[in-house]
Design a protein around this motif. Structure first.
Motif, PDB file in Angstrom:
ATOM      1  N   THR A   8     -59.129 -16.942  -3.794  1.00  0.00           N
ATOM      2  CA  THR A   8     -58.123 -17.899  -4.251  1.00  0.00           C
ATOM      3  C   THR A   8     -56.714 -17.321  -4.234  1.00  0.00           C
ATOM      4  N   SER A   9     -56.581 -16.021  -3.992  1.00  0.00           N
ATOM      5  CA  SER A   9     -55.254 -15.415  -3.942  1.00  0.00           C
ATOM      6  C   SER A   9     -55.214 -14.348  -2.855  1.00  0.00           C
ATOM      7  N   TYR A  10     -53.995 -13.950  -2.515  1.00  0.00           N
ATOM      8  CA  TYR A  10     -53.784 -13.012  -1.421  1.00  0.00           C
ATOM      9  C   TYR A  10     -53.305 -11.665  -1.938  1.00  0.00           C
ATOM     10  N   TYR A  11     -53.605 -10.620  -1.177  1.00  0.00           N
ATOM     11  CA  TYR A  11     -53.089  -9.291  -1.503  1.00  0.00           C
ATOM     12  C   TYR A  11     -51.577  -9.270  -1.313  1.00  0.00           C
ATOM     13  N   VAL A  12     -51.113  -9.874  -0.221  1.00  0.00           N
ATOM     14  CA  VAL A  12     -49.682  -9.965   0.062  1.00  0.00           C
ATOM     15  C   VAL A  12     -49.341 -11.435   0.251  1.00  0.00           C
ATOM     16  N   ASN A  13     -48.419 -11.938  -0.552  1.00  0.00           N
ATOM     17  CA  ASN A  13     -47.988 -13.324  -0.414  1.00  0.00           C
ATOM     18  C   ASN A  13     -47.101 -13.468   0.815  1.00  0.00           C
ATOM     19  N   ILE A  59     -42.685 -12.153  15.811  1.00  0.00           N
ATOM     20  CA  ILE A  59     -44.051 -12.222  16.325  1.00  0.00           C
ATOM     21  C   ILE A  59     -45.021 -11.664  15.293  1.00  0.00           C
ATOM     22  N   ALA A  60     -44.653 -10.560  14.663  1.00  0.00           N
ATOM     23  CA  ALA A  60     -45.511  -9.973  13.628  1.00  0.00           C
ATOM     24  C   ALA A  60     -45.722 -10.957  12.490  1.00  0.00           C
ATOM     25  N   ILE A  61     -44.655 -11.611  12.051  1.00  0.00           N
ATOM     26  CA  ILE A  61     -44.757 -12.595  10.967  1.00  0.00           C
ATOM     27  C   ILE A  61     -45.644 -13.763  11.396  1.00  0.00           C
ATOM     28  N   GLN A  62     -45.499 -14.232  12.624  1.00  0.00           N
ATOM     29  CA  GLN A  62     -46.336 -15.337  13.109  1.00  0.00           C
ATOM     30  C   GLN A  62     -47.812 -14.959  13.093  1.00  0.00           C
ATOM     31  N   LEU A  63     -48.113 -13.740  13.519  1.00  0.00           N
ATOM     32  CA  LEU A  63     -49.511 -13.305  13.521  1.00  0.00           C
ATOM     33  C   LEU A  63     -50.035 -13.143  12.099  1.00  0.00           C
ATOM     34  N   GLU A  65     -49.034 -14.774   9.541  1.00  0.00           N
ATOM     35  CA  GLU A  65     -49.152 -16.110   8.982  1.00  0.00           C
ATOM     36  C   GLU A  65     -50.531 -16.714   9.241  1.00  0.00           C
ATOM     37  N   LEU A  66     -51.151 -16.316  10.333  1.00  0.00           N
ATOM     38  CA  LEU A  66     -52.482 -16.831  10.652  1.00  0.00           C
ATOM     39  C   LEU A  66     -53.501 -16.496   9.563  1.00  0.00           C
ATOM     40  N   ALA A  72     -61.381 -15.288   8.737  1.00  0.00           N
ATOM     41  CA  ALA A  72     -61.504 -14.000   9.414  1.00  0.00           C
ATOM     42  C   ALA A  72     -62.282 -14.158  10.728  1.00  0.00           C
ATOM     43  N   LYS A  73     -63.193 -15.079  10.757  1.00  0.00           N
ATOM     44  CA  LYS A  73     -63.981 -15.323  11.969  1.00  0.00           C
ATOM     45  C   LYS A  73     -63.116 -15.906  13.091  1.00  0.00           C
ATOM     46  N   GLN A  74     -62.159 -16.733  12.739  1.00  0.00           N
ATOM     47  CA  GLN A  74     -61.299 -17.381  13.725  1.00  0.00           C
ATOM     48  C   GLN A  74     -60.169 -16.473  14.219  1.00  0.00           C
ATOM     49  N   LEU A  75     -59.752 -15.501  13.412  1.00  0.00           N
ATOM     50  CA  LEU A  75     -58.567 -14.707  13.713  1.00  0.00           C
ATOM     51  C   LEU A  75     -58.582 -13.973  15.057  1.00  0.00           C
ATOM     52  N   PRO A  76     -59.655 -13.287  15.444  1.00  0.00           N
ATOM     53  CA  PRO A  76     -59.597 -12.567  16.728  1.00  0.00           C
ATOM     54  C   PRO A  76     -59.242 -13.463  17.916  1.00  0.00           C
ATOM     55  N   ALA A  77     -59.837 -14.623  17.998  1.00  0.00           N
ATOM     56  CA  ALA A  77     -59.549 -15.531  19.118  1.00  0.00           C
ATOM     57  C   ALA A  77     -58.127 -16.064  19.036  1.00  0.00           C
ATOM     58  N   LEU A  78     -57.657 -16.380  17.841  1.00  0.00           N
ATOM     59  CA  LEU A  78     -56.301 -16.889  17.680  1.00  0.00           C
ATOM     60  C   LEU A  78     -55.255 -15.831  18.011  1.00  0.00           C
ATOM     61  N   ILE A  79     -55.510 -14.612  17.590  1.00  0.00           N
ATOM     62  CA  ILE A  79     -54.586 -13.523  17.895  1.00  0.00           C
ATOM     63  C   ILE A  79     -54.535 -13.298  19.401  1.00  0.00           C
ATOM     64  N   GLU A  80     -55.684 -13.323  20.044  1.00  0.00           N
ATOM     65  CA  GLU A  80     -55.721 -13.163  21.502  1.00  0.00           C
ATOM     66  C   GLU A  80     -54.923 -14.273  22.180  1.00  0.00           C
ATOM     67  N   GLU A  81     -55.059 -15.505  21.685  1.00  0.00           N
ATOM     68  CA  GLU A  81     -54.295 -16.632  22.224  1.00  0.00           C
ATOM     69  C   GLU A  81     -52.796 -16.360  22.156  1.00  0.00           C
ATOM     70  N   HIS A  82     -52.338 -15.859  21.024  1.00  0.00           N
ATOM     71  CA  HIS A  82     -50.919 -15.552  20.844  1.00  0.00           C
ATOM     72  C   HIS A  82     -50.484 -14.421  21.769  1.00  0.00           C
ATOM     73  N   LEU A  83     -51.300 -13.392  21.876  1.00  0.00           N
ATOM     74  CA  LEU A  83     -50.940 -12.243  22.710  1.00  0.00           C
ATOM     75  C   LEU A  83     -50.859 -12.619  24.181  1.00  0.00           C
ATOM     76  N   VAL A  84     -51.731 -13.500  24.623  1.00  0.00           N
ATOM     77  CA  VAL A  84     -51.740 -13.922  26.023  1.00  0.00           C
ATOM     78  C   VAL A  84     -50.456 -14.669  26.369  1.00  0.00           C
TER      79      VAL A  84
END
Length: 97
Positions: A8-13, A59-63, A65-66, A72-84
């Motif tokens: 319910t909360s984040y380590y870094v807001n 770019i770092a902030i955009q990544l 933000e994901l 966590a399961k979706q992140l690898p594919a989304l990060i790859e999409e951004h990097l491409v």
């Protein structure tokens, strides 16, 4: 993952990243990358001069933000999409295959 165990909360807001990703952190990352980029062809200062640091920060902030909107399961594919989509991204993807 940025989500705490209570889920319910984040380590870094979201609004705290700017102060955590300072010039020093970016320079440290560039120093590490200089050993790998083009097989170490450029030293830290040469590589640093080639980069658009405000764009790199964005770019770092955009990544990061994901992590607030995807699992966590979706992140690898989304990060790859951004990097491409970045300059040289297609070449990077083709080398990984």
């Amino acid at each position: 993952m940025n989500l705490k165990e209570n889920k319910t909360s984040y380590y870094v807001n979201y609004d705290e990243w700017g102060s955590l990703i300072e010039e020093e952190v970016i320079e440290d990352a560039i120093a590490d990358a200089s050993e790998e980029v083009m097989d170490g062809q450029f030293n830290r200062s040469q590589l640093s001069e080639m980069l658009d640091k405000p764009q790199l920060f964005q770019i770092a902030i955009q990544l990061l933000e994901l992590t607030y909107t995807h699992s966590a399961k979706q992140l690898p594919a989304l990060i790859e999409e951004h990097l491409v989509r970045l300059p040289g991204g297609e070449d990077w993807l083709n080398r990984r295959k």
